[in-house]
Motif scaffolding. Structure first.
Motif, PDB file in Angstrom:
ATOM      1  N   THR A 119       0.525  -1.025   0.004  1.00  0.00           N
ATOM      2  CA  THR A 119      -0.196   0.045   0.234  1.00  0.00           C
ATOM      3  C   THR A 119       0.760   1.222   0.263  1.00  0.00           C
ATOM      4  N   TRP A 120       2.203   1.412   0.202  1.00  0.00           N
ATOM      5  CA  TRP A 120       3.080   2.277   0.121  1.00  0.00           C
ATOM      6  C   TRP A 120       3.341   2.595  -1.797  1.00  0.00           C
ATOM      7  N   ASN A 127      -7.352 -18.196   6.127  1.00  0.00           N
ATOM      8  CA  ASN A 127      -6.678 -16.827   6.847  1.00  0.00           C
ATOM      9  C   ASN A 127      -5.873 -17.179   6.717  1.00  0.00           C
ATOM     10  N   SER A 128      -4.796 -18.180   5.893  1.00  0.00           N
ATOM     11  CA  SER A 128      -3.104 -17.691   5.802  1.00  0.00           C
ATOM     12  C   SER A 128      -2.503 -16.369   4.995  1.00  0.00           C
ATOM     13  N   VAL A 129      -1.176 -16.412   5.291  1.00  0.00           N
ATOM     14  CA  VAL A 129      -0.588 -15.396   4.550  1.00  0.00           C
ATOM     15  C   VAL A 129      -0.711 -15.694   3.816  1.00  0.00           C
ATOM     16  N   PHE A 130      -0.508 -16.632   2.394  1.00  0.00           N
ATOM     17  CA  PHE A 130      -0.715 -16.724   1.011  1.00  0.00           C
ATOM     18  C   PHE A 130      -1.991 -16.257   0.484  1.00  0.00           C
ATOM     19  N   TYR A 131      -3.169 -16.436   1.554  1.00  0.00           N
ATOM     20  CA  TYR A 131      -4.775 -15.782   0.487  1.00  0.00           C
ATOM     21  C   TYR A 131      -4.255 -14.350   0.409  1.00  0.00           C
ATOM     22  N   TYR A 132      -3.892 -13.832   2.845  1.00  0.00           N
ATOM     23  CA  TYR A 132      -3.837 -12.413   2.925  1.00  0.00           C
ATOM     24  C   TYR A 132      -3.049 -11.541   1.318  1.00  0.00           C
ATOM     25  N   TYR A 133      -2.252 -12.018   0.687  1.00  0.00           N
ATOM     26  CA  TYR A 133      -1.427 -11.409  -0.155  1.00  0.00           C
ATOM     27  C   TYR A 133      -1.644 -11.144  -1.677  1.00  0.00           C
ATOM     28  N   LYS A 134      -2.544 -12.405  -1.909  1.00  0.00           N
ATOM     29  CA  LYS A 134      -3.450 -12.994  -2.693  1.00  0.00           C
ATOM     30  C   LYS A 134      -4.446 -11.206  -2.789  1.00  0.00           C
ATOM     31  N   LYS A 135      -5.279 -11.328  -1.634  1.00  0.00           N
ATOM     32  CA  LYS A 135      -6.201 -10.110  -1.548  1.00  0.00           C
ATOM     33  C   LYS A 135      -5.187  -8.884  -1.956  1.00  0.00           C
ATOM     34  N   LEU A 136      -3.937  -8.115  -1.389  1.00  0.00           N
ATOM     35  CA  LEU A 136      -3.533  -7.072  -1.503  1.00  0.00           C
ATOM     36  C   LEU A 136      -3.529  -7.229  -2.657  1.00  0.00           C
TER      37      LEU A 136
END
Length: 555
Positions: free
Chosen positions: A357-358, A457-466
């Motif tokens: 987001t930067w 809820n893993s880190v992977f899917y958080y990255y995917k959403k970002l």
């Protein structure tokens, strides 16, 4: 602001040796990368940056190139590369290559010829000097410890190597060197690659006369650095490279540039100067360095914010930033800037929130997207990195305590990033059926791709959403930045604005619960939560942020 695909894309960096081994020899390879393209497609990345895959004797894991037109035997063949490039393009993924042209291997044909005699046509492809008595020509030191000069008895002269002894520096003042480099670059670009990451590109021009560095001797620092970092003709050469090669293709270029300030950095990326698209700055990577990288000191969030905002302002509207928190030369970001134990998942997501987001092109280093951590090997014998081993041996000879040295290596050693990618919980983390070239991190049963893909809820899917959000909202790519709570040592927050879209990013960079008070002006906005790493309630005037909590709102 000019819109470009390389501004909007997300880069995934692959260290091929450690990514995936397709043939059981313990070393990652091109077929291994090909087999994992669908995984990268699932993550959503647009661009792969490949660390060097050229022919090399591997003194510095491929950064010592013996043939720019061939593939390292361990990695496969040119046919394998062509297939990888084709299949990546079919999936909408671009590939950029590592361009290593400050130096070659001492096994490159140019150097083999250069060292034969002083009148050899290739002699001037490298930097040769007579010694001063029994001493090297000057006091410059190598980035990998010891003198930057190597005596060669064939012609009774020394050659310059800013890195390993087997990495002699090219002489960019020789026009024929530059022509050969540009020819090679065109060859790869005509093959269809999408750009270059340029290794220590700001070292290619050395100050005439190669002066003795008295100042570094008196005050400390690396002797010689000021005479080759951002040297006198570096911009002239990069503009020539742009004219001759880069401007003729729709590609992405990023320069690795140690020792640059925003003022100097802007010269490399200013849209009107026709050099590079973006650079990697190292100021943030030195935030926890004392006298040198191995002298580890605590870092402060206010310094982190100051550095990043200074770089944003320094390049704003003139050029473009790259945003990264780890790579093949740096420790794992969750171990360095987060908490790799109690809050590993939360802090990995928080750090990803910042990177994505930067303003700037975000870089993901392999394994970052599952929250891989630093490694603690029991013995120096388990390490493979030439920089680490040279430094350790030099310090041992000076009488330092091995335990203290290993502690520094646990924190800052380059092998932290180079342990094999953790694919599943089978032997060797599913990286190889053979014996891996470097040991696997012992936490692979807990941290691996298979487990990440099974947990929504893993880190992977958080990255995917970002990554998906970045495609959806131009403000995430192009929005300007206004810092909030600048002097806070735990909260990193900012707003971003672009063409009517507004973003609020709130992050707690600590393991404490922290109270945040938002202005009435912000609270009156219609806030839509885009992403968060905890379940959150509605936005109020006072909010208690949990350890390493991150939220992004659109308004």
């Amino acid at each position: 602001m000019k819109r470009k695909w390389w501004k909007e894309g997300v880069v995934y960096q692959i260290y091929p040796r450690s990514f995936y081994d397709s043939n059981g020899d313990g070393i990652g390879d091109l077929k291994g990368i090909f087999e994992k393209l669908d995984y990268l497609k699932e993550l959503g990345v647009d661009i792969i940056w490949l660390n060097p895959i050229y022919k090399s004797p591997n003194a510095d894991n491929g950064y010592d190139i013996s043939d720019y037109y061939d593939i390292m035997d361990e990695f496969g063949t040119m046919e394998d590369f062509d297939k990888l490039l084709d299949e990546a393009h079919k999936r909408g993924i671009k590939i950029i290559m590592d361009l290593v042209v400050n130096h070659t291997s001492d096994e490159h044909i140019w150097f083999i010829e250069s060292r034969k005699s002083k009148d050899n046509p290739y002699r001037d492809f490298y930097i040769w000097r007579k010694g001063k008595g029994n001493n090297p020509p000057n006091n410059w030191t190598s980035a990998f410890s010891g003198s930057a000069w190597q005596y060669d008895e064939t012609t009774d002269e020394y050659y310059l190597h800013l890195f390993a002894v087997k990495q002699p520096d090219l002489n960019w003042d020789n026009e024929n060197v530059r022509k050969e480099v540009y020819k090679m670059m065109k060859w790869w670009l005509d093959k269809g690659i999408d750009g270059f990451r340029m290794d220590v590109i700001n070292f290619i021009s050395k100050v005439e006369g190669l002066p003795y560095d008295y100042e570094a001797e008196e005050k400390g620092g690396q002797p010689g650095f000021k005479y080759y970092a951002n040297g006198p003709k570096v911009h002239e050469y990069l503009q020539e490279m742009n004219r001759e090669v880069l401007s003729k293709y729709d590609i992405m270029t990023v320069g690795e540039t140690p020792g640059v300030t925003p003022e100097v950095g802007r010269l490399y990326v200013d849209y009107d100067r026709n050099e590079l698209n973006m650079i990697f700055q190292f100021e943030l990577m030195d935030i926890d360095s004392g006298k040198n990288k191995w002298d580890v000191k605590p870092w402060k969030l206010t310094d982190f914010k100051r550095i990043m905002y200074k770089w944003y302002q320094g390049l704003k509207e003139k050029g473009w930033n790259s945003v990264y928190l780890n790579n093949h030369d740096q420790p794992r970001m969750v171990s360095r800037f987060g908490d790799d134990k109690e809050f590993r998942v939360e802090s990995a997501k928080l750090l990803a929130t910042f990177v994505h987001t930067w303003q700037g092109t975000p870089y993901i280093y392999q394994g970052e997207e599952i929250g891989m951590t630093n490694v603690r090997f029991d013995s120096i014998d388990d390490y493979r990195d030439i920089e680490t081993l040279n430094w350790y041996n030099e310090m041992i000879q000076k009488g330092h305590d091995p335990k203290e040295l290993l502690e520094a290596i646990y924190k800052k050693g380059r092998d932290n990033a180079r342990t094999p990618m953790q694919w599943d919980d089978s032997e060797n983390a599913g990286f190889t059926t053979g014996k891996p070239w470097i040991k696997v991190n012992q936490n692979y049963k807990e941290i691996n791709v298979k487990k990440a893909l099974e947990d929504k809820n893993s880190v992977f899917y958080y990255y995917k959403k970002l990554i998906e959000l970045r495609r959806q909202y131009p403000v995430i790519v192009y929005g300007d930045i206004n810092l909030l709570f600048e002097d806070d040592e735990k909260i990193f927050a900012y707003t971003r604005h672009f063409e009517g879209q507004n973003l609020l990013v709130l992050m707690n960079f600590s393991k404490d619960q922290v109270e945040i008070s938002l202005s009435r002006e912000l609270l009156e906005k219609d806030m839509k939560l885009l992403i968060s790493n905890y379940d959150v309630g509605e936005l109020r005037e006072k909010i208690f942020f949990k350890p390493y909590e991150a939220r992004v709102y659109l308004f």
